[in-house]
Write a protein that holds these residues in place. Sequence first.
Motif, PDB file in Angstrom:
ATOM      1  N   GLU A   1       0.956  -0.906  -0.949  1.00 24.91           N
ATOM      2  CA  GLU A   1       0.109   0.336  -0.014  1.00 24.91           C
ATOM      3  C   GLU A   1       1.014   0.751  -0.204  1.00 24.91           C
ATOM      4  O   GLU A   1       0.284   2.637  -0.527  1.00 24.91           O
ATOM      5  N   ILE A   2       2.267   1.361   0.677  1.00 21.72           N
ATOM      6  CA  ILE A   2       2.847   2.701   1.104  1.00 21.72           C
ATOM      7  C   ILE A   2       3.838   2.243  -0.333  1.00 21.72           C
ATOM      8  O   ILE A   2       3.805   3.612  -1.346  1.00 21.72           O
ATOM      9  N   ALA A   3       4.343   1.214  -1.019  1.00 17.51           N
ATOM     10  CA  ALA A   3       5.149   1.137  -1.788  1.00 17.51           C
ATOM     11  C   ALA A   3       5.236   0.417  -2.469  1.00 17.51           C
ATOM     12  O   ALA A   3       5.589  -1.030  -2.945  1.00 17.51           O
ATOM     13  N   PRO A   4       3.896   0.468  -3.834  1.00 18.19           N
ATOM     14  CA  PRO A   4       3.090  -0.456  -4.814  1.00 18.19           C
ATOM     15  C   PRO A   4       4.875  -0.978  -5.328  1.00 18.19           C
ATOM     16  O   PRO A   4       4.916  -1.907  -6.047  1.00 18.19           O
ATOM     17  N   ALA A   5       6.162   0.182  -5.241  1.00 20.83           N
ATOM     18  CA  ALA A   5       6.863  -0.973  -6.435  1.00 20.83           C
ATOM     19  C   ALA A   5       8.074  -1.922  -5.826  1.00 20.83           C
ATOM     20  O   ALA A   5       8.472  -2.560  -6.739  1.00 20.83           O
ATOM     21  N   ALA A   6       7.433  -1.907  -4.669  1.00 24.70           N
ATOM     22  CA  ALA A   6       8.447  -2.831  -3.590  1.00 24.70           C
ATOM     23  C   ALA A   6       7.531  -4.202  -4.577  1.00 24.70           C
ATOM     24  O   ALA A   6       8.779  -5.164  -4.095  1.00 24.70           O
ATOM     25  N   LYS A   7       6.713  -5.037  -4.874  1.00 19.74           N
ATOM     26  CA  LYS A   7       6.216  -6.118  -5.010  1.00 19.74           C
ATOM     27  C   LYS A   7       7.251  -6.454  -6.500  1.00 19.74           C
ATOM     28  O   LYS A   7       7.430  -7.612  -5.483  1.00 19.74           O
ATOM     29  N   ALA A   8       7.496  -5.424  -7.194  1.00 19.65           N
ATOM     30  CA  ALA A   8       9.097  -6.235  -7.410  1.00 19.65           C
ATOM     31  C   ALA A   8      10.143  -6.829  -7.699  1.00 19.65           C
ATOM     32  O   ALA A   8      10.520  -7.996  -8.207  1.00 19.65           O
ATOM     33  N   MET A   9      10.489  -6.600  -6.341  1.00 12.76           N
ATOM     34  CA  MET A   9      11.854  -6.899  -5.709  1.00 12.76           C
ATOM     35  C   MET A   9      11.415  -8.041  -5.176  1.00 12.76           C
ATOM     36  O   MET A   9      12.586  -9.396  -5.205  1.00 12.76           O
ATOM     37  N   PHE A  10      10.455  -8.407  -4.724  1.00  8.57           N
ATOM     38  CA  PHE A  10      10.044  -9.890  -3.831  1.00  8.57           C
ATOM     39  C   PHE A  10       9.551 -11.522  -5.566  1.00  8.57           C
ATOM     40  O   PHE A  10       8.859 -10.824  -5.898  1.00  8.57           O
ATOM     41  N   SER A  11      10.639 -12.690  -4.767  1.00  2.00           N
ATOM     42  CA  SER A  11       9.894 -12.789  -5.740  1.00  2.00           C
ATOM     43  C   SER A  11       8.546 -13.784  -5.976  1.00  2.00           C
ATOM     44  O   SER A  11       8.042 -14.231  -6.941  1.00  2.00           O
ATOM     45  N   PHE A  12       8.229 -13.812  -4.030  1.00  2.86           N
ATOM     46  CA  PHE A  12       7.201 -14.213  -4.394  1.00  2.86           C
ATOM     47  C   PHE A  12       5.756 -13.702  -4.461  1.00  2.86           C
ATOM     48  O   PHE A  12       4.560 -14.027  -4.620  1.00  2.86           O
ATOM     49  N   LEU A  13       6.075 -12.159  -4.946  1.00  2.00           N
ATOM     50  CA  LEU A  13       4.565 -11.275  -5.790  1.00  2.00           C
ATOM     51  C   LEU A  13       5.308 -10.580  -6.501  1.00  2.00           C
ATOM     52  O   LEU A  13       3.710 -10.217  -7.594  1.00  2.00           O
TER      53      LEU A  13
END
Length: 154
Positions: free
Chosen positions: A35-47
Amino acid sequence: MAFTEKQEALVKDSWEILKQNILENSLRFFTIILEIAPAAKAMFSFLKDSDEIPQNNAKLKSHATKVFKMTCESALQLREKGEVIVSDTTLKYLGSVHVKNGVIDLHFEVVKEALLRTIKEAVGENWSEEMGCAWGEAYDQLAAAIKAEMKQEA
Ligand code: HEM
């Protein structure tokens, strides 16, 4: 200022509550991070490859648990020794895994906010500013150690 027994207890007791529902709280933690940082999704293999947050993923649970548990251990060290000491091998691993995955200093602020909000929701009426500050301080010191190691690795 010294980390007191009371601060340590505030962290420890709320971790005990959080732990009882670790899967749900891990999901909440990652939901807030995104929610705070949608772009962080790309860093996590499981997301990165799915539209939704996986509901029962071992790696997601592992990361959330590690962040909470290591912060809790840091609170103990702060009270006992006045500083956070992470073993060399663990610190080297933490430094490299985060550099490798593209984590930057600012992300640690996002994770801190998510950590505090997850605890606040999990403990409900037991929440206090003092509890938040104790978690915040223990987290900041742990994060500082990891960030310093990341600079060595980079
Ligand atoms: C992986 C701990 C903060 C992003 C890991 C791992 C550990 C760890 C132990 C290895 C995998 C595992 O065992 O789950 C921590 C601790 C943190 C912290 C203790 C703070 C005190 C952050 C932050 C970010 C981040 C701020 C960025 C938002 C990642 C990513 C991985 C990882 C992307 C690879 C996960 C994967 O794709 O499987 N972290 N972390 N971590 N961490 Fe962190």
